[in-house]
Write an enzyme that holds these catalytic residues in place. Structure first.
Site, PDB file in Angstrom:
ATOM      1  CG  ASN A  46      84.351  10.582 -19.794  1.00  0.00           C
ATOM      2  OD1 ASN A  46      84.417  11.800 -19.971  1.00  0.00           O
ATOM      3  ND2 ASN A  46      83.949   9.795 -20.756  1.00  0.00           N
ATOM      4  CB  THR A  47      81.170  12.179 -15.680  1.00  0.00           C
ATOM      5  OG1 THR A  47      80.785  11.076 -16.498  1.00  0.00           O
ATOM      6  CG2 THR A  47      80.030  13.174 -15.639  1.00  0.00           C
ATOM      7  CE  LYS A 103      85.701   1.370 -18.766  1.00  0.00           C
ATOM      8  NZ  LYS A 103      85.281   2.711 -18.385  1.00  0.00           N
ATOM      9  CB  ALA A 135      82.954   4.416 -12.737  1.00  0.00           C
ATOM     10  N   GLY A 136      83.002   7.003 -10.806  1.00  0.00           N
ATOM     11  CA  GLY A 136      82.451   7.480  -9.549  1.00  0.00           C
ATOM     12  C   GLY A 136      83.154   8.674  -8.932  1.00  0.00           C
ATOM     13  N   GLY A 144      79.389   8.029 -13.609  1.00  0.00           N
ATOM     14  CA  GLY A 144      78.787   9.348 -13.771  1.00  0.00           C
ATOM     15  C   GLY A 144      78.116   9.904 -12.529  1.00  0.00           C
TER      16      GLY A 144
END
Lengths: 79, 263
Positions: free
Chosen positions: B214-215, B105, B192-193, B166
């Site tokens: 992830n977050t 990645k 992301a986001g 994040g």
């Protein structure tokens, strides 16, 4: 400090930079020996020596030399 | 949408087929037990990991391979934290040397505050890594031109952000995401986001192939519960996209017949 004056004995240790920290290790130590001393499984870490990746096979055959910059990395949590 | 309940085509990236369109990260969990439980609850098969120095004093937790079995999950090494193409290539090679696979990645950051990608450095690194035999999944901005060039560079997937890493802001520009999906042939994975399940659902409703987060899971009060919600949201969003939504209109239309009312 790495070698003594002509005719003298070589010093028992060499100076390396390991993961950014200066360390002294036994002269003649192999990279595999370095990992053993740190209780690291060779299969769990990747070794970079002076910006070159050492294959698993090369770890046993490569000696740590004075001035080496060695990075030991592994996988950690990340996104 | 000609068949009734048409099956979703398999999710293929490069030469691999994945059963889940959700890809999850492994960072920021409170502990490894919770991380593994959340990843299992998410149903994700592809899981991202980072490459970092071993902590020689053992004050930080041990490597993630002690907790995640590469036979259970497809581990995708990232180049997170790299700000130059040179660094990203170095990290990618270190990750590959771990011997699991030759996928990466690719992530080259251009700005500390927003963590937005340096798209020219990303392109440069992508070209070199593809030439070096990597399967590159490239994190990028929601910019069509960069996405097209990453595809030309040989990336196996292009991964535009929904919003900054994040941030949990959701998809800030659904039109750009849809246009990238319309114009590229390689899988598009929004990376992301995403902040919560509705964001994941909306993301998948844009027609993209997958979503990476992830977050949103790791920082939830109950990561295992949120992982399950994300799994369902990704499936729901995908199914809604395939089913084809009704036309939105700013006027009510009754659902029950107008005729047949009593006098």
């Amino acid at each position: 400090m790495t070698t003594s004056k002509a005719g003298g004995r070589p010093s028992a240790t060499v100076s390396i930079v390991l993961n950014g920290e200066r360390r002294r290790v036994a002269a003649g130590l192999s990279v595999a020996g370095l990992l053993r001393g740190l209780e690291l499984e060779p299969g769990m870490v990747v070794v970079e020596r002076n910006r070159e990746i050492l294959s698993r096979d090369a770890i046993g055959a490569t000696a740590v030399e004075d001035g080496d910059r060695i990075e030991l990395v592994h996988f950690v949590g990340g996104g | 949408m000609t068949t009734i309940g048409q099956p979703d085509p398999p999710f293929v990236i490069g030469d691999r087929t994945f059963g889940s369109r959700l890809i999850v990260g492994t960072g920021k969990y409170r502990n490894n037990r919770e991380m593994v439980a959340a990843i299992r609850a998410s149903g994700a098969e592809m899981v991202t990991v980072a490459v970092r120095r071993v902590d020689l004093d053992r004050s930080v937790e041990e490597g993630i391979l002690h907790h995640l079995d590469p036979a259970e999950f497809f581990l995708l090494a990232n180049t997170a934290g790299c700000y130059t193409a040179t660094d990203a290539i170095r990290y990618a090679r270190l990750g590959r040397a771990a011997g699991l696979n030759d996928w990466v990645k690719l992530e080259v950051i251009g700005d500390e505050r927003t963590l937005l990608p340096d798209t020219s450095a990303t392109l440069e690194a992508a070209r070199e890594l593809v030439a070096d035999g990597f399967r590159v999944m490239a994190y990028t901005n929601d910019d069509l031109i960069t996405a097209l060039r990453l595809e030309d560079a040989g990336c196996v997937a292009v991964m535009p952000l929904a919003s900054p890493i994040g941030s949990g802001l959701g998809v800030v520009n659904p039109y750009y995401i849809r246009e990238i999906k319309r114009r590229l042939s390689v899988p598009i994975i929004v990376d992301a986001g995403v902040g919560t399940a509705s964001d994941a659902c909306v993301t998948m409703e844009q027609g993209v192939d997958g979503v990476l987060m992830n977050t949103a899971i790791a920082a939830a009060e109950d990561p295992v519960g949120m992982a399950r919600a994300m799994k369902l949201a990704v499936v729901a969003g995908r199914d809604a996209y395939l089913a084809g939504r009704m036309e939105a209109r700013e006027i009510a239309v009754p659902s029950s017949p107008l005729g047949g009312m009593l006098d």
